[in-house]
Design a protein around this motif. Structure first.
Motif, PDB file in Angstrom:
ATOM      1  N   GLU A 184     -40.925  33.158  15.510  1.00 23.52           N
ATOM      2  CA  GLU A 184     -40.231  33.560  16.586  1.00 23.52           C
ATOM      3  C   GLU A 184     -38.927  32.639  16.803  1.00 23.52           C
ATOM      4  O   GLU A 184     -38.313  33.943  17.292  1.00 23.52           O
ATOM      5  CB  GLU A 184     -41.461  33.524  17.980  1.00 23.52           C
ATOM      6  N   PHE A 185     -38.579  31.863  16.261  1.00 25.21           N
ATOM      7  CA  PHE A 185     -37.231  30.933  16.813  1.00 25.21           C
ATOM      8  C   PHE A 185     -36.675  31.391  15.902  1.00 25.21           C
ATOM      9  O   PHE A 185     -35.590  32.648  15.955  1.00 25.21           O
ATOM     10  CB  PHE A 185     -37.466  29.839  16.032  1.00 25.21           C
ATOM     11  N   PHE A 186     -36.629  32.407  14.691  1.00 22.56           N
ATOM     12  CA  PHE A 186     -36.166  32.777  13.405  1.00 22.56           C
ATOM     13  C   PHE A 186     -35.861  34.171  13.777  1.00 22.56           C
ATOM     14  O   PHE A 186     -34.734  34.919  14.157  1.00 22.56           O
ATOM     15  CB  PHE A 186     -36.462  32.588  12.256  1.00 22.56           C
ATOM     16  N   LYS A 187     -36.891  34.770  15.028  1.00 25.90           N
ATOM     17  CA  LYS A 187     -36.093  35.871  15.439  1.00 25.90           C
ATOM     18  C   LYS A 187     -35.337  36.100  16.232  1.00 25.90           C
ATOM     19  O   LYS A 187     -34.233  36.912  16.249  1.00 25.90           O
ATOM     20  CB  LYS A 187     -37.811  36.518  15.301  1.00 25.90           C
ATOM     21  N   SER A 188     -35.696  35.088  16.881  1.00 24.80           N
ATOM     22  CA  SER A 188     -34.321  34.966  17.886  1.00 24.80           C
ATOM     23  C   SER A 188     -32.429  34.278  17.801  1.00 24.80           C
ATOM     24  O   SER A 188     -31.772  35.057  18.591  1.00 24.80           O
ATOM     25  CB  SER A 188     -34.725  33.695  19.195  1.00 24.80           C
ATOM     26  N   ILE A 189     -33.081  33.887  16.686  1.00 31.05           N
ATOM     27  CA  ILE A 189     -31.248  33.422  16.454  1.00 31.05           C
ATOM     28  C   ILE A 189     -30.771  34.357  14.818  1.00 31.05           C
ATOM     29  O   ILE A 189     -30.373  34.469  14.059  1.00 31.05           O
ATOM     30  CB  ILE A 189     -31.169  32.144  15.416  1.00 31.05           C
ATOM     31  N   ASP A 190     -31.621  35.419  14.817  1.00 28.35           N
ATOM     32  CA  ASP A 190     -31.419  36.579  13.972  1.00 28.35           C
ATOM     33  C   ASP A 190     -29.521  36.823  13.886  1.00 28.35           C
ATOM     34  O   ASP A 190     -29.482  37.450  14.792  1.00 28.35           O
ATOM     35  CB  ASP A 190     -32.136  38.322  13.767  1.00 28.35           C
ATOM     36  N   GLY A 191     -28.727  37.126  12.920  1.00 25.99           N
ATOM     37  CA  GLY A 191     -27.622  36.938  13.049  1.00 25.99           C
ATOM     38  C   GLY A 191     -26.924  35.830  12.630  1.00 25.99           C
ATOM     39  O   GLY A 191     -25.638  36.101  13.424  1.00 25.99           O
ATOM     40  N   ILE A 192     -27.072  34.962  13.560  1.00 29.81           N
ATOM     41  CA  ILE A 192     -26.582  33.230  12.924  1.00 29.81           C
ATOM     42  C   ILE A 192     -26.943  32.647  11.478  1.00 29.81           C
ATOM     43  O   ILE A 192     -26.310  32.374  10.848  1.00 29.81           O
ATOM     44  CB  ILE A 192     -27.353  32.256  14.475  1.00 29.81           C
ATOM     45  N   ALA A 193     -28.945  33.327  11.781  1.00 30.74           N
ATOM     46  CA  ALA A 193     -29.037  31.879  10.586  1.00 30.74           C
ATOM     47  C   ALA A 193     -30.317  32.989  10.401  1.00 30.74           C
ATOM     48  O   ALA A 193     -30.872  33.708  11.043  1.00 30.74           O
ATOM     49  CB  ALA A 193     -29.434  30.651  11.175  1.00 30.74           C
ATOM     50  N   GLN A 194     -30.489  32.359   8.785  1.00 31.56           N
ATOM     51  CA  GLN A 194     -31.769  33.551   8.204  1.00 31.56           C
ATOM     52  C   GLN A 194     -32.230  32.470   6.951  1.00 31.56           C
ATOM     53  O   GLN A 194     -32.177  31.869   6.302  1.00 31.56           O
ATOM     54  CB  GLN A 194     -31.903  34.846   7.736  1.00 31.56           C
ATOM     55  N   LEU A 195     -33.674  32.449   7.024  1.00 28.07           N
ATOM     56  CA  LEU A 195     -34.404  32.227   6.421  1.00 28.07           C
ATOM     57  C   LEU A 195     -34.542  32.609   4.943  1.00 28.07           C
ATOM     58  O   LEU A 195     -34.513  34.048   4.748  1.00 28.07           O
ATOM     59  CB  LEU A 195     -36.292  31.823   6.617  1.00 28.07           C
ATOM     60  N   LEU A 196     -34.213  31.902   4.121  1.00 30.54           N
ATOM     61  CA  LEU A 196     -33.789  32.416   2.338  1.00 30.54           C
ATOM     62  C   LEU A 196     -35.607  32.789   2.324  1.00 30.54           C
ATOM     63  O   LEU A 196     -36.555  32.133   2.579  1.00 30.54           O
ATOM     64  CB  LEU A 196     -33.507  31.313   1.440  1.00 30.54           C
ATOM     65  N   GLU A 197     -35.594  34.321   1.558  1.00 25.19           N
ATOM     66  CA  GLU A 197     -37.229  34.672   1.682  1.00 25.19           C
ATOM     67  C   GLU A 197     -37.138  35.136   0.498  1.00 25.19           C
ATOM     68  O   GLU A 197     -38.046  36.294  -0.366  1.00 25.19           O
ATOM     69  CB  GLU A 197     -37.396  35.663   2.325  1.00 25.19           C
ATOM     70  N   PHE A 198     -35.875  35.091  -1.008  1.00 30.03           N
ATOM     71  CA  PHE A 198     -36.062  36.232  -2.464  1.00 30.03           C
ATOM     72  C   PHE A 198     -36.939  35.205  -3.438  1.00 30.03           C
ATOM     73  O   PHE A 198     -36.718  34.112  -3.290  1.00 30.03           O
ATOM     74  CB  PHE A 198     -35.290  36.483  -2.644  1.00 30.03           C
ATOM     75  N   GLU A 199     -37.719  35.139  -4.273  1.00 31.19           N
ATOM     76  CA  GLU A 199     -38.581  34.919  -5.100  1.00 31.19           C
ATOM     77  C   GLU A 199     -38.941  33.248  -4.689  1.00 31.19           C
ATOM     78  O   GLU A 199     -39.991  33.527  -3.314  1.00 31.19           O
ATOM     79  CB  GLU A 199     -37.582  34.304  -6.199  1.00 31.19           C
ATOM     80  N   ASP A 200     -38.274  32.292  -5.464  1.00 34.31           N
ATOM     81  CA  ASP A 200     -39.534  31.629  -4.722  1.00 34.31           C
ATOM     82  C   ASP A 200     -38.379  29.610  -4.691  1.00 34.31           C
ATOM     83  O   ASP A 200     -38.524  29.048  -4.489  1.00 34.31           O
ATOM     84  CB  ASP A 200     -39.146  30.294  -6.581  1.00 34.31           C
ATOM     85  N   VAL A 201     -36.986  30.503  -3.437  1.00 34.67           N
ATOM     86  CA  VAL A 201     -36.169  30.136  -3.098  1.00 34.67           C
ATOM     87  C   VAL A 201     -36.582  29.556  -1.801  1.00 34.67           C
ATOM     88  O   VAL A 201     -36.384  28.823  -1.084  1.00 34.67           O
ATOM     89  CB  VAL A 201     -34.184  30.871  -3.149  1.00 34.67           C
ATOM     90  N   TYR A 202     -37.183  30.597  -1.298  1.00 37.08           N
ATOM     91  CA  TYR A 202     -37.826  30.149   0.214  1.00 37.08           C
ATOM     92  C   TYR A 202     -38.473  29.227   0.761  1.00 37.08           C
ATOM     93  O   TYR A 202     -38.179  27.857   1.248  1.00 37.08           O
ATOM     94  CB  TYR A 202     -38.645  31.143   0.886  1.00 37.08           C
TER      95      TYR A 202
END
Length: 166
Positions: free
Chosen positions: A72-90
């Motif tokens: 929920e925290f990352f949803k609330s700051i979408d546009g400011i920051a985002q968790l990397l989720e491609f392949e094994d970098v997350y």
């Protein structure tokens, strides 16, 4: 320990670091490195952000727990920051975590290494690159930098002073 990476879009890294450092079971930081500068004849190393647009988060929580707690925290700051989720970098691979832990000091700074080139082979005498010579794929003696091959962001640039070449 798991390492997560957050991409910052609007130079809000200090606020994000502060937020995660106030949470239980998380340590957040922007990795830094020593960088050689020659400004107006004054030569010295200064500390600069290694990846200024990224915040690294270390946590004992696995990916599922981390997602559940901060979704929920990352949803609330979408546009400011985002968790990397491609392949094994997350979540960094174990080998990459070990490499980063080895390169970073207790203040999350990559200090410069000192070495020599003997018979076209790098020999590092002091610093975090000791015994990591085989990972170096390129050396820029003028900028005092070395490039390490890595799955993590393709490569990592680290400070290296080559004292002599023979």
């Amino acid at each position: 320990m798991y390492w997560y990476i957050v991409h910052i879009k609007l130079e809000r890294s200090s606020k994000l670091v502060k937020f995660f450092n106030q949470q239980n079971n998380t340590i957040a930081f922007v990795p830094k490195m020593e960088r050689w500068y020659n400004i107006k004849g004054k030569k010295n190393y200064i500390i600069k952000d290694l990846y200024p647009d990224y915040v690294f988060i270390k946590s004992e929580m696995d990916q599922l727990e981390f997602n559940e707690r901060f979704k929920e925290f990352f949803k609330s700051i979408d546009g400011i920051a985002q968790l990397l989720e491609f392949e094994d970098v997350y979540v960094l691979k174990t080998e990459e975590q070990i490499l980063m832990e080895r390169l970073l000091d207790n203040k999350n700074i990559i200090r410069h290494s000192v070495g020599n080139i003997v018979n076209s082979k790098l020999i590092v005498e002091k610093g975090p690159l000791v015994n990591l010579e085989n990972k170096v794929i390129k050396i820029d003696r003028h900028q005092r930098l070395a490039v390490l091959k890595s799955d993590f962001f393709n490569k990592i640039t680290v400070p290296l002073e080559v004292v002599s070449k023979s």
